[in-house]
Every structure is written in structure tokens, then in C-alpha cells.
Write a protein that holds these residues in place. Structure first.
Motif, short mmCIF file in Angstrom:
data_model
loop_
_atom_site.label_atom_id
_atom_site.label_comp_id
_atom_site.label_asym_id
_atom_site.label_seq_id
_atom_site.Cartn_x
_atom_site.Cartn_y
_atom_site.Cartn_z
N THR A 1 0.83 -1.20 0.00
CA THR A 1 0.00 0.00 0.00
C THR A 1 0.87 1.25 0.00
OG1 THR A 1 -1.77 -1.17 1.15
CG2 THR A 1 -1.82 1.24 1.25
N LEU A 2 1.92 1.24 0.82
CA LEU A 2 2.83 2.39 0.83
C LEU A 2 3.52 2.59 -0.51
CD1 LEU A 2 4.43 2.10 4.39
CD2 LEU A 2 2.81 3.82 3.57
N ILE B 1 1.83 6.81 -6.82
CA ILE B 1 0.85 7.83 -7.20
C ILE B 1 1.36 9.22 -6.83
CG2 ILE B 1 -1.47 8.70 -6.73
CD1 ILE B 1 -2.33 5.72 -6.52
N GLY B 2 1.92 9.35 -5.61
CA GLY B 2 2.48 10.65 -5.21
C GLY B 2 3.62 11.09 -6.11
N GLY C 1 0.68 2.74 -9.93
CA GLY C 1 0.16 2.70 -8.57
C GLY C 1 -1.26 2.16 -8.52
N LEU D 1 0.93 4.12 -2.88
CA LEU D 1 0.76 5.54 -2.59
C LEU D 1 1.98 6.35 -3.02
CD1 LEU D 1 -0.93 5.33 0.94
CD2 LEU D 1 -2.00 6.02 -1.23
N PHE E 1 -2.70 -1.33 -6.76
CA PHE E 1 -3.85 -1.43 -5.86
C PHE E 1 -4.87 -2.43 -6.38
CE2 PHE E 1 -2.73 2.93 -4.19
CZ PHE E 1 -2.31 2.45 -2.97
#
Length: 133
Positions: free
Chosen positions: A77-78, A84-85, A111, A81, A115
Motif C-alpha cells: 500500500t505504501l 501515485i504521489g 500505482g 501511494l 492497488f
């Protein structure tokens, strides 16, 4: 099968295998893309069909392992994220190398794909565990 359709399956399958191989060392669902590419290539080249099953078995094992503990889910998950960031940053900050929305967009799509595959793997593992009971 029509020769044009066979060529399309071969090209798309080859691209998926190539991207999957790259993603084996980069963050992403490499083995699952290799499997998807092998399935398409086997449709175009029937002699490759006997190579699909070993790749499928290993891809499913990797998918199950990726969600086998909460630590792995949290780590994935990190990473998602972070992708995406980073994609948003690469799209908005012109000082970054290779900046622009083409680079940023590919990171964002990676990303989102991570997911989607994480959710799919988690649901699949839950179904397998329920069936074993």
C-alpha cells in the motif's frame, strides 16, 4: 485463427511479457503480466501452450504471498501511494528529470494497477482460505 488476429495476439502478448520482465526488478506486478502475455502468446503460437501452466502456478503463488501478512499489505500500500504521489510530483514539478504528465501518468497508472492487483490477490486468498475450511 485469422493471421491478422494472430499477429495482434502475438504483439500484445509480447509487449506484456516484455513489460512483465521489466517489472520483475521494478515495482509492479511483473509475474502476473508475464503470465497474461504468455496466455496471449499461446493463443497466437500454440506450441507455447505447455509453458503457460508453470508461469501461472508461480504467478498465483506470488500473488498469494504478496498478501499473506498485514506487513506485506501495508508495504504494498505504501509503495502504491508512493507511486501515485511520485506521479503527481513528476506531472507538476518541471525541475524533476523527465518531468511531465507522460512520466507522471505512467507512475500513477502503475500505482493504480498495484492497488487493483493487491485487492484481487487479497480477495483470491480469502476465497482460497474459505474453501480449505
Amino acid at each position: 485463427m485469422h493471421p491478422v488476429l494472430r499477429a495482434v495476439w502475438a504483439v500484445v502478448g509480447g509487449l506484456l511479457v516484455a513489460v512483465g520482465i521489466a517489472l520483475l526488478v521494478l515495482p509492479g506486478p511483473g509475474l502476473l503480466l508475464v503470465f497474461a502475455g504468455m496466455v496471449l502468446l499461446a493463443r497466437a503460437v500454440p506450441a507455447l501452450r505447455h509453458h503457460v501452466e508453470p508461469v501461472r502456478v508461480r504467478a498465483m503463488q506470488a500473488a498469494e504471498e504478496s498478501v499473506s501478512s498485514w506487513w506485506r499489505i501495508a508495504g504494498s500500500t505504501l509503495v502504491g501511494l508512493g507511486l501515485i504521489g511520485a506521479g503527481v510530483a513528476w506531472g507538476l514539478v518541471p525541475q524533476l528529470p523527465f518531468s511531465g504528465w507522460s512520466t507522471g501518468g505512467s507512475l500513477i497508472v502503475s500505482g493504480i494497477a498495484l492497488f487493483a492487483l493487491l485487492c484481487w490477490s487479497y480477495r483470491r486468498l480469502r476465497r482460497l482460505r474459505a474453501a480449505r475450511r
